[in-house]
Design a protein around this motif. Structure first.
Motif, PDB file in Angstrom:
ATOM      1  N   ARG A  95       0.836  -1.218   0.000  1.00  7.45           N
ATOM      2  CA  ARG A  95       0.000   0.000   0.000  1.00  7.45           C
ATOM      3  C   ARG A  95       0.859   1.252   0.000  1.00  7.45           C
ATOM      4  O   ARG A  95       0.570   2.207   0.712  1.00  7.45           O
ATOM      5  CB  ARG A  95      -0.925  -0.013   1.221  1.00  7.45           C
ATOM      6  N   TYR A  96       1.902   1.244  -0.785  1.00 10.76           N
ATOM      7  CA  TYR A  96       2.848   2.368  -0.791  1.00 10.76           C
ATOM      8  C   TYR A  96       2.175   3.621  -1.347  1.00 10.76           C
ATOM      9  O   TYR A  96       2.187   4.684  -0.722  1.00 10.76           O
ATOM     10  CB  TYR A  96       4.052   1.968  -1.638  1.00 10.76           C
ATOM     11  N   ALA A  97       1.543   3.504  -2.517  1.00  8.06           N
ATOM     12  CA  ALA A  97       0.975   4.686  -3.184  1.00  8.06           C
ATOM     13  C   ALA A  97      -0.498   4.882  -2.858  1.00  8.06           C
ATOM     14  O   ALA A  97      -0.968   6.017  -2.737  1.00  8.06           O
ATOM     15  CB  ALA A  97       1.153   4.559  -4.698  1.00  8.06           C
ATOM     16  N   THR A  98      -1.219   3.786  -2.735  1.00  5.32           N
ATOM     17  CA  THR A  98      -2.673   3.879  -2.505  1.00  5.32           C
ATOM     18  C   THR A  98      -3.065   2.819  -1.498  1.00  5.32           C
ATOM     19  O   THR A  98      -2.253   1.970  -1.129  1.00  5.32           O
ATOM     20  CB  THR A  98      -3.473   3.594  -3.796  1.00  5.32           C
ATOM     21  N   ASP A  99      -4.321   2.818  -1.120  1.00  4.00           N
ATOM     22  CA  ASP A  99      -4.795   1.852  -0.148  1.00  4.00           C
ATOM     23  C   ASP A  99      -5.002   0.471  -0.775  1.00  4.00           C
ATOM     24  O   ASP A  99      -5.041  -0.539  -0.079  1.00  4.00           O
ATOM     25  CB  ASP A  99      -6.104   2.351   0.481  1.00  4.00           C
ATOM     26  N   GLY A 100      -5.120   0.454  -2.108  1.00  2.00           N
ATOM     27  CA  GLY A 100      -5.298  -0.831  -2.789  1.00  2.00           C
ATOM     28  C   GLY A 100      -3.952  -1.438  -3.109  1.00  2.00           C
ATOM     29  O   GLY A 100      -2.911  -0.901  -2.747  1.00  2.00           O
ATOM     30  N   HIS A 101      -3.951  -2.580  -3.788  1.00  2.73           N
ATOM     31  CA  HIS A 101      -2.688  -3.197  -4.208  1.00  2.73           C
ATOM     32  C   HIS A 101      -2.444  -2.773  -5.655  1.00  2.73           C
ATOM     33  O   HIS A 101      -2.558  -3.573  -6.572  1.00  2.73           O
ATOM     34  CB  HIS A 101      -2.775  -4.718  -4.111  1.00  2.73           C
ATOM     35  N   PHE A 146      -0.075  -2.045  -8.268  1.00  3.15           N
ATOM     36  CA  PHE A 146       1.350  -2.222  -8.571  1.00  3.15           C
ATOM     37  C   PHE A 146       1.897  -1.054  -9.393  1.00  3.15           C
ATOM     38  O   PHE A 146       2.999  -0.562  -9.134  1.00  3.15           O
ATOM     39  CB  PHE A 146       1.584  -3.535  -9.334  1.00  3.15           C
ATOM     40  N   ALA A 147       1.138  -0.625 -10.411  1.00  2.00           N
ATOM     41  CA  ALA A 147       1.639   0.435 -11.304  1.00  2.00           C
ATOM     42  C   ALA A 147       1.828   1.738 -10.529  1.00  2.00           C
ATOM     43  O   ALA A 147       2.848   2.430 -10.691  1.00  2.00           O
ATOM     44  CB  ALA A 147       0.664   0.633 -12.458  1.00  2.00           C
ATOM     45  N   ALA A 148       0.873   2.081  -9.667  1.00  7.35           N
ATOM     46  CA  ALA A 148       0.983   3.318  -8.877  1.00  7.35           C
ATOM     47  C   ALA A 148       2.156   3.221  -7.897  1.00  7.35           C
ATOM     48  O   ALA A 148       2.890   4.192  -7.689  1.00  7.35           O
ATOM     49  CB  ALA A 148      -0.321   3.577  -8.125  1.00  7.35           C
ATOM     50  N   ASN A 149       2.353   2.051  -7.290  1.00  3.21           N
ATOM     51  CA  ASN A 149       3.492   1.867  -6.376  1.00  3.21           C
ATOM     52  C   ASN A 149       4.815   2.084  -7.113  1.00  3.21           C
ATOM     53  O   ASN A 149       5.723   2.750  -6.598  1.00  3.21           O
ATOM     54  CB  ASN A 149       3.485   0.449  -5.793  1.00  3.21           C
ATOM     55  N   ASN A 150       4.910   1.518  -8.311  1.00  2.00           N
ATOM     56  CA  ASN A 150       6.155   1.654  -9.084  1.00  2.00           C
ATOM     57  C   ASN A 150       6.399   3.107  -9.475  1.00  2.00           C
ATOM     58  O   ASN A 150       7.540   3.588  -9.417  1.00  2.00           O
ATOM     59  CB  ASN A 150       6.107   0.746 -10.316  1.00  2.00           C
TER      60      ASN A 150
END
Ligand code: IMP
Length: 194
Positions: free
Chosen positions: A87-93, A95-99
């Motif tokens: 949950r780095y970028a958003t509360d969901g999983h 992957f693209a937003a985290n990257n």
């Protein structure tokens, strides 16, 4: 064949772990056992989360089971995203937003050292055992490769010139954090069989 419940519904993880464990144990998933709710992982460490997930499943099913928790630990970010990797970028999983966020936070940074760390908690006959696997590497500038999941397109393990996302499952398993932890788990299970 003895059944072992693995706390994941992630098909990639399941394939990676099946490839390492071999045929001695039949791996089943929470869904296979009627556990459809989200398994809580609210602890501040990988060890705490792995343990929490395994204990939750054991309490729900009474089955021998294990859970893993993995974090990407980036040196220049003080070990972040670490336990917050999902949950780095958003509360969901996402992957693209985290990257995207990881690349933004490392923009202009010369030190791109990072490691994946996996902790597995095994509950066998109600006793808990922990296993750890680590792979060192670095974060590249652009997502590369279509295999795998999560941060795989950004992570190049030491000694390789490709990201995990450019590797087959077998190639990733040769060095990956999860495979290293699973090999320790498999070694323990095989010793218990004798
Ligand atoms: P989990 O809680 O063990 O599923 O891992 C947390 C997050 O770490 C995942 O949502 C992924 O973003 C990332 N992650 C875990 N394992 C891997 C891997 O093998 N490759 C790339 N990213 C991973």
């Amino acid at each position: 064949m003895r059944k072992l419940l693995f706390a994941t519904n992630n098909a990639h993880k399941l394939a990676e772990v099946r490839a390492e464990l071999g045929d001695a144990w039949q791996l089943v998933t929470p869904r296979d056992c009627g556990v459809t709710e989200e398994i809580p992982e609210t602890q501040p460490t990988l060890e705490g989360n792995a343990s929490q997930k395994a204990r939750y499943l054991y309490d729900r099913t009474g089955m021998d089971c294990f859970a893993d928790d993995t974090g990407l630990e980036v040196e220049a970010l003080g070990g972040a995203p670490g336990v917050h990797s999902a949950r780095y970028a958003t509360d969901g999983h996402d992957f693209a937003a985290n990257n995207r966020l990881l690349l933004r936070n490392l923009a202009g940074c010369g030190n791109r050292r990072a490691r994946f760390r996996t902790v597995i908690s095994l509950i066998l006959g109600s006793e808990e055992h922990l296993f750890e696997g680590v792979v060192e590497g670095h974060i590249i500038e652009h997502e590369t490769g279509d295999e795998g999941f999560g941060y795989d397109p950004l992570f190049v393990p030491d000694g390789c010139d490709r990201t995990f996302a450019q590797m087959t499952t077998a190639e990733k398993n040769a060095t990956s954090h999860r495979a290293r932890a699973v090999r320790k788990l498999a070694g323990y299970l095989l010793a218990m069989e004798k």
